[in-house]
Motif scaffolding. Structure first.
Motif, PDB file in Angstrom:
ATOM      1  N   ALA A 136       0.791  -1.225   0.000  1.00  0.00           N
ATOM      2  CA  ALA A 136       0.000   0.000   0.000  1.00  0.00           C
ATOM      3  C   ALA A 136       0.822   1.273   0.000  1.00  0.00           C
ATOM      4  CB  ALA A 136      -0.927   0.010   1.220  1.00  0.00           C
ATOM      5  N   SER A 137       2.143   1.172   0.068  1.00  0.00           N
ATOM      6  CA  SER A 137       2.949   2.385   0.193  1.00  0.00           C
ATOM      7  C   SER A 137       3.110   3.146  -1.122  1.00  0.00           C
ATOM      8  CB  SER A 137       4.332   2.042   0.749  1.00  0.00           C
ATOM      9  OG  SER A 137       5.000   1.120  -0.091  1.00  0.00           O
ATOM     10  N   GLY A 138       2.870   2.501  -2.261  1.00  0.00           N
ATOM     11  CA  GLY A 138       3.051   3.170  -3.543  1.00  0.00           C
ATOM     12  C   GLY A 138       2.286   2.467  -4.645  1.00  0.00           C
ATOM     13  N   GLY A 139       2.257   3.083  -5.817  1.00  0.00           N
ATOM     14  CA  GLY A 139       1.694   2.457  -7.004  1.00  0.00           C
ATOM     15  C   GLY A 139       0.226   2.112  -6.889  1.00  0.00           C
ATOM     16  N   VAL A 140      -0.146   0.959  -7.432  1.00  0.00           N
ATOM     17  CA  VAL A 140      -1.540   0.518  -7.442  1.00  0.00           C
ATOM     18  C   VAL A 140      -2.074   0.374  -6.023  1.00  0.00           C
ATOM     19  CG1 VAL A 140      -3.060  -1.425  -8.012  1.00  0.00           C
ATOM     20  CG2 VAL A 140      -1.427  -0.584  -9.707  1.00  0.00           C
ATOM     21  N   GLY A 141      -1.252  -0.153  -5.106  1.00  0.00           N
ATOM     22  CA  GLY A 141      -1.700  -0.299  -3.730  1.00  0.00           C
ATOM     23  C   GLY A 141      -2.069   1.033  -3.102  1.00  0.00           C
ATOM     24  N   TYR A 195      -1.906   2.806 -18.294  1.00  0.00           N
ATOM     25  CA  TYR A 195      -3.054   3.373 -17.589  1.00  0.00           C
ATOM     26  C   TYR A 195      -2.617   3.947 -16.245  1.00  0.00           C
ATOM     27  CZ  TYR A 195      -5.946   0.975 -21.041  1.00  0.00           C
ATOM     28  OH  TYR A 195      -6.511   0.558 -22.214  1.00  0.00           O
ATOM     29  N   GLN A 196      -3.362   4.926 -15.783  1.00  0.00           N
ATOM     30  CA  GLN A 196      -3.071   5.516 -14.487  1.00  0.00           C
ATOM     31  C   GLN A 196      -3.484   4.561 -13.357  1.00  0.00           C
ATOM     32  OE1 GLN A 196      -1.144   7.823 -14.266  1.00  0.00           O
ATOM     33  NE2 GLN A 196      -1.662   9.724 -15.315  1.00  0.00           N
ATOM     34  N   PRO A 197      -2.803   4.617 -12.225  1.00  0.00           N
ATOM     35  CA  PRO A 197      -3.131   3.701 -11.127  1.00  0.00           C
ATOM     36  C   PRO A 197      -4.544   3.883 -10.592  1.00  0.00           C
ATOM     37  CG  PRO A 197      -1.517   5.352 -10.444  1.00  0.00           C
ATOM     38  CD  PRO A 197      -1.623   5.452 -11.924  1.00  0.00           C
ATOM     39  N   GLU A 198      -5.132   5.059 -10.767  1.00  0.00           N
ATOM     40  CA  GLU A 198      -6.504   5.249 -10.304  1.00  0.00           C
ATOM     41  C   GLU A 198      -7.499   4.381 -11.065  1.00  0.00           C
ATOM     42  OE1 GLU A 198      -4.083   8.427  -8.811  1.00  0.00           O
ATOM     43  OE2 GLU A 198      -4.362   7.717 -10.874  1.00  0.00           O
ATOM     44  N   VAL A 199      -7.189   4.068 -12.327  1.00  0.00           N
ATOM     45  CA  VAL A 199      -8.042   3.147 -13.082  1.00  0.00           C
ATOM     46  C   VAL A 199      -8.060   1.781 -12.399  1.00  0.00           C
ATOM     47  CG1 VAL A 199      -8.338   1.949 -15.294  1.00  0.00           C
ATOM     48  CG2 VAL A 199      -7.654   4.360 -15.261  1.00  0.00           C
ATOM     49  N   ALA A 200      -6.873   1.331 -12.010  1.00  0.00           N
ATOM     50  CA  ALA A 200      -6.775   0.060 -11.294  1.00  0.00           C
ATOM     51  C   ALA A 200      -7.476   0.141  -9.946  1.00  0.00           C
ATOM     52  CB  ALA A 200      -5.308  -0.315 -11.106  1.00  0.00           C
ATOM     53  N   GLY A 201      -7.276   1.232  -9.217  1.00  0.00           N
ATOM     54  CA  GLY A 201      -7.893   1.382  -7.905  1.00  0.00           C
ATOM     55  C   GLY A 201      -9.404   1.323  -7.966  1.00  0.00           C
ATOM     56  N   ARG A 202     -10.001   1.989  -8.949  1.00  0.00           N
ATOM     57  CA  ARG A 202     -11.459   1.963  -9.086  1.00  0.00           C
ATOM     58  C   ARG A 202     -11.954   0.549  -9.369  1.00  0.00           C
ATOM     59  NH1 ARG A 202     -10.463   6.919 -11.974  1.00  0.00           N
ATOM     60  NH2 ARG A 202     -10.600   5.836 -13.973  1.00  0.00           N
ATOM     61  N   TRP A 222     -11.385  -7.948 -16.054  1.00  0.00           N
ATOM     62  CA  TRP A 222     -10.309  -7.560 -16.959  1.00  0.00           C
ATOM     63  C   TRP A 222     -10.356  -6.043 -17.100  1.00  0.00           C
ATOM     64  CZ3 TRP A 222     -10.821 -11.427 -21.665  1.00  0.00           C
ATOM     65  CH2 TRP A 222     -10.597 -12.731 -21.201  1.00  0.00           C
ATOM     66  N   VAL A 223      -9.241  -5.388 -16.859  1.00  0.00           N
ATOM     67  CA  VAL A 223      -9.172  -3.926 -16.899  1.00  0.00           C
ATOM     68  C   VAL A 223      -8.295  -3.498 -18.071  1.00  0.00           C
ATOM     69  CG1 VAL A 223      -8.538  -1.849 -15.632  1.00  0.00           C
ATOM     70  CG2 VAL A 223      -9.428  -3.834 -14.398  1.00  0.00           C
ATOM     71  N   GLY A 224      -8.827  -2.647 -18.921  1.00  0.00           N
ATOM     72  CA  GLY A 224      -8.057  -2.122 -20.050  1.00  0.00           C
ATOM     73  C   GLY A 224      -8.264  -2.933 -21.314  1.00  0.00           C
ATOM     74  N   GLY A 225      -8.455  -2.230 -22.408  1.00  0.00           N
ATOM     75  CA  GLY A 225      -8.623  -2.917 -23.684  1.00  0.00           C
ATOM     76  C   GLY A 225      -7.429  -3.763 -24.058  1.00  0.00           C
ATOM     77  N   SER A 226      -6.231  -3.327 -23.652  1.00  0.00           N
ATOM     78  CA  SER A 226      -5.028  -4.098 -23.968  1.00  0.00           C
ATOM     79  C   SER A 226      -5.031  -5.445 -23.247  1.00  0.00           C
ATOM     80  CB  SER A 226      -3.777  -3.305 -23.592  1.00  0.00           C
ATOM     81  OG  SER A 226      -3.797  -2.947 -22.217  1.00  0.00           O
ATOM     82  N   THR A 227      -5.593  -5.488 -22.033  1.00  0.00           N
ATOM     83  CA  THR A 227      -5.699  -6.763 -21.313  1.00  0.00           C
ATOM     84  C   THR A 227      -6.624  -7.709 -22.044  1.00  0.00           C
ATOM     85  OG1 THR A 227      -5.283  -5.696 -19.186  1.00  0.00           O
ATOM     86  CG2 THR A 227      -6.394  -7.824 -19.127  1.00  0.00           C
ATOM     87  N   VAL A 228      -7.777  -7.213 -22.464  1.00  0.00           N
ATOM     88  CA  VAL A 228      -8.727  -8.046 -23.207  1.00  0.00           C
ATOM     89  C   VAL A 228      -8.088  -8.569 -24.486  1.00  0.00           C
ATOM     90  CG1 VAL A 228     -10.939  -8.071 -24.410  1.00  0.00           C
ATOM     91  CG2 VAL A 228     -10.708  -6.829 -22.259  1.00  0.00           C
ATOM     92  N   SER A 234      -0.193   8.306 -20.109  1.00  0.00           N
ATOM     93  CA  SER A 234      -1.086   7.364 -19.430  1.00  0.00           C
ATOM     94  C   SER A 234      -2.548   7.773 -19.557  1.00  0.00           C
ATOM     95  CB  SER A 234      -0.710   7.255 -17.950  1.00  0.00           C
ATOM     96  OG  SER A 234       0.581   6.716 -17.809  1.00  0.00           O
ATOM     97  N   HIS A 235      -3.399   6.754 -19.646  1.00  0.00           N
ATOM     98  CA  HIS A 235      -4.840   6.952 -19.782  1.00  0.00           C
ATOM     99  C   HIS A 235      -5.490   6.973 -18.400  1.00  0.00           C
ATOM    100  CE1 HIS A 235      -4.462   6.210 -24.095  1.00  0.00           C
ATOM    101  NE2 HIS A 235      -3.743   5.144 -23.795  1.00  0.00           N
ATOM    102  N   GLY A 236      -6.318   7.977 -18.161  1.00  0.00           N
ATOM    103  CA  GLY A 236      -6.985   8.099 -16.873  1.00  0.00           C
ATOM    104  C   GLY A 236      -8.296   7.359 -16.794  1.00  0.00           C
ATOM    105  N   ARG A 237      -8.766   6.853 -17.930  1.00  0.00           N
ATOM    106  CA  ARG A 237     -10.019   6.098 -17.959  1.00  0.00           C
ATOM    107  C   ARG A 237      -9.870   4.896 -18.882  1.00  0.00           C
ATOM    108  NH1 ARG A 237     -14.057   8.593 -15.428  1.00  0.00           N
ATOM    109  NH2 ARG A 237     -13.855  10.831 -14.982  1.00  0.00           N
TER     110      ARG A 237
END
Length: 345
Positions: free
Chosen positions: A21-26, A220-227, A242-248, A307-310
């Motif tokens: 939780a100290s940085g990044g996606v966490g 993608y921005q980490p907030e996309v992952a957080g949401r 699955w998050v992000g079109g690239s993942t799909v 980076s993409h915010g959405r």
């Protein structure tokens, strides 16, 4: 009136544990839970980074508990979970996110380094899940979110240790999910497969590449992952997100034409994970890196401009309809066809 996603529902305050939780996606995930007014236990090694994350959680509206811990230490993880319960009374959500990595060809990674990545990135999830279940099963409620990656299905060059660990998490989580369903448990587990994310890991990762480590675009921005993680925690009956079109595109292309993807990544995967510049001054594989001036790195890396915010695909995943699913599948098939053409040429 329809409730806006992310706002707090009266009486819905939860106790949430976020590892790494100290940085990044966490860090972004902890803040996203805090925006709901949740109580957030922050687990990681770096004390300065944790302190900075706790300040951000509290400023956002949540209540923070800092618990320094190395997720590769099973007893320490159990003790951390007990501290959360002693402080907040119970655990509603446990998010496994902590990881480590080495950017290098497999033959240039030492056995001890490979073992360390596996202990943190795979066994850390196992130990975290076991600690969460110890407190959730007696209450017959709770949700465990495993933060995964497209690399849980598709290995790429230069990240053999990380990819191997994420594949292991995928198999482990599927086995556990079956067992919970068999016992008709009220505890749920789900997995969120992420795309490349703009986090500070590329500045602290141990790297033996000639260039500076970077994520494979699109980023993608980490907030996309957080949401997405917060949503998954509220809808744990879904086995996977699955998050992000690239993942799909990656996962479907790997399912229908893995050999083609092998050749494509052999051609592009080395260059796509490097850019110009020098490596970071220190790596966090063995000891935490708390960032400049001991303030922690925060959620974002150095790739804000690209980076993409959405993520429209993430919205579809969280609001699945037959039409949305068809559009997602169609986009992925088109991406797979495009990939095939690239390889042939």
């Amino acid at each position: 009136m329809r409730r806006r996603w992310g706002t707090r529902v009266p009486g819905s305050r939860r106790t949430v544990v976020v590892t790494g939780a100290s940085g990044g996606v966490g860090r972004a995930t902890a803040v996203a839970f805090a925006a709901r007014g949740d109580r957030v236990a922050l687990l990681a090694r770096g004390r300065e980074g944790l302190a900075a994350a706790a300040d951000e959680v509290q400023r956002t509206g949540g209540e923070a508990l800092v618990v320094p811990v190395d997720m590769a230490d099973a007893k320490a993880v159990d003790d951390a979970a007990q501290k959360v319960v002693d402080t907040f009374g119970h655990i509603d959500v446990w998010v496994n996110n902590a990881f480590a990595g080495v950017f290098a060809p497999f033959t240039e990674i030492t056995p001890d380094e490979f073992k360390r990545v596996t202990e943190v990135t795979y066994l850390g999830y196992v130990f975290g899940t076991r600690a969460a279940l110890r407190h959730m099963l007696p209450r017959d409620r709770g949700t465990i979110v495993q933060v995964g990656s497209a690399l849980a299905y598709r290995g790429i060059p230069l990240q053999s240790a990380y990819c191997g660990a994420k594949h292991a998490v995928q198999g482990f989580n599927e086995s556990l999910r079956c067992e919970l369903l068999h016992s008709r448990s009220g505890v749920r587990t789900t997995m969120v497969q992420l795309p490349a994310v703009n986090t500070p890991q590329f500045d602290w990762v141990l790297s033996r590449m000639p260039g500076r480590a970077r994520p494979v675009a699109p980023v993608y921005q980490p907030e996309v992952a957080g949401r997405a993680i917060v949503h998954a925690a509220s809808h744990g009956r879904r086995r996977e997100y699955w998050v992000g079109g690239s993942t799909v595109a990656t996962l479907i292309a790997n399912a229908v034409a893995p050999g083609v993807l092998d050749r494509y990544l052999a051609r592009t995967g080395f260059e796509a994970q490097q850019d110009q510049g020098e490596h970071g001054e220190s790596a966090n594989l063995w000891t935490p890196v708390d960032g400049p001036h001991g303030r922690g790195f925060g959620a974002h890396g150095r790739f804000d401009e690209e980076s993409h915010g959405r993520s429209p695909q993430d919205w579809v995943s969280r609001n699945r309809t037959r039409a949305g699913a068809a559009l997602t599948a169609g986009a992925a098939v088109l991406a797979a066809r495009r990939l095939t053409r690239l390889v042939r040429h």
